[in-house]
Design a protein around this motif. Structure first.
Motif, PDB file in Angstrom:
ATOM      1  N   SER A   1      -6.711   7.697   8.289  1.00 50.39           N
ATOM      2  CA  SER A   1      -7.154   6.724   9.288  1.00 50.39           C
ATOM      3  C   SER A   1      -7.425   5.394   8.608  1.00 50.39           C
ATOM      4  CB  SER A   1      -8.429   7.217   9.989  1.00 50.39           C
ATOM      5  OG  SER A   1      -8.161   8.390  10.721  1.00 50.39           O
TER       6      SER A   1
ATOM      7  N   THR B   1      -8.932   1.439   9.361  1.00 54.07           N
ATOM      8  CA  THR B   1      -9.587   0.458  10.215  1.00 54.07           C
ATOM      9  C   THR B   1      -9.698  -0.851   9.445  1.00 54.07           C
ATOM     10  OG1 THR B   1     -11.800   1.157   9.522  1.00 54.07           O
ATOM     11  CG2 THR B   1     -10.922   2.167  11.508  1.00 54.07           C
ATOM     12  N   ALA B   2      -9.642  -1.949  10.169  1.00 57.16           N
ATOM     13  CA  ALA B   2      -9.749  -3.273   9.548  1.00 57.16           C
ATOM     14  C   ALA B   2     -10.650  -4.120  10.424  1.00 57.16           C
ATOM     15  CB  ALA B   2      -8.377  -3.903   9.395  1.00 57.16           C
ATOM     16  N   LYS B   3     -11.935  -3.871  10.314  1.00 57.39           N
ATOM     17  CA  LYS B   3     -12.910  -4.585  11.143  1.00 57.39           C
ATOM     18  C   LYS B   3     -13.656  -5.605  10.307  1.00 57.39           C
ATOM     19  CE  LYS B   3     -13.504  -0.654  14.194  1.00 57.39           C
ATOM     20  NZ  LYS B   3     -14.365   0.396  14.686  1.00 57.39           N
ATOM     21  N   GLY B   4     -13.800  -6.794  10.867  1.00 53.71           N
ATOM     22  CA  GLY B   4     -14.559  -7.840  10.187  1.00 53.71           C
ATOM     23  C   GLY B   4     -14.002  -8.196   8.828  1.00 53.71           C
TER      24      GLY B   4
ATOM     25  N   GLU C   1     -12.862  -6.207   6.660  1.00 50.36           N
ATOM     26  CA  GLU C   1     -13.013  -5.098   5.711  1.00 50.36           C
ATOM     27  C   GLU C   1     -12.079  -3.961   6.127  1.00 50.36           C
ATOM     28  OE1 GLU C   1     -16.361  -1.866   4.298  1.00 50.36           O
ATOM     29  OE2 GLU C   1     -17.038  -3.773   5.128  1.00 50.36           O
ATOM     30  N   VAL C   2     -11.259  -3.536   5.172  1.00 52.59           N
ATOM     31  CA  VAL C   2     -10.323  -2.451   5.433  1.00 52.59           C
ATOM     32  C   VAL C   2     -10.909  -1.155   4.894  1.00 52.59           C
ATOM     33  CG1 VAL C   2      -8.006  -1.556   4.989  1.00 52.59           C
ATOM     34  CG2 VAL C   2      -8.350  -4.007   5.334  1.00 52.59           C
TER      35      VAL C   2
END
Length: 117
Positions: A56, A58-61, A63-64
């Motif tokens: 999985s 995610t790349a939020k804000g 930050e990966v």
């Protein structure tokens, strides 16, 4: 109209099924795929490896985060899919009813958003 037929079921236990029963079950799936191809509705379809093989991302804000396994734990896991081209939701439902996975799992149908490019 394109629909994605998503096949959900409980994972595990396949290795505990006798080989002749595995072959019989796979024969149902191969026959179903051939029927869809012969009818001209199947665009693509594949089984998926177990969720333990998933990654999985995610790349939020900015930050990966990359993690092993699925994003969420569920009782039933996505085990495969068919992408089909049919005339209506009713036709998609008729194919979902025939899917071997419907007898022991859940079949989700979703219309595909097709964009002109």
């Amino acid at each position: 109209m394109q629909y994605m037929l998503l096949i959900y079921g409980e994972e595990g236990g396949w290795q505990d099924i006798p080989e002749d029963a595995q072959k019989a079950e796979l024969a149902k799936w191969f026959a179903y795929s051939e029927e869809m191809k012969a009818a001209g509705v199947m665009i693509a379809g594949d089984a998926l490896q177990a969720t333990e093989s998933a990654t999985s991302v995610t790349a939020k804000g900015g930050e990966v985060l990359v993690t092993d396994g699925p994003f969420a734990e569920t009782k039933e896991a996505l085990g495969g899919y068919y992408l089909m081209n049919v005339e209506s939701l009713d036709e998609a439902i008729s194919w979902a009813k025939k899917c071997p996975g419907a007898s022991y799992g859940t079949i989700e149908l979703r219309p595909v958003m097709v964009f002109d490019q």
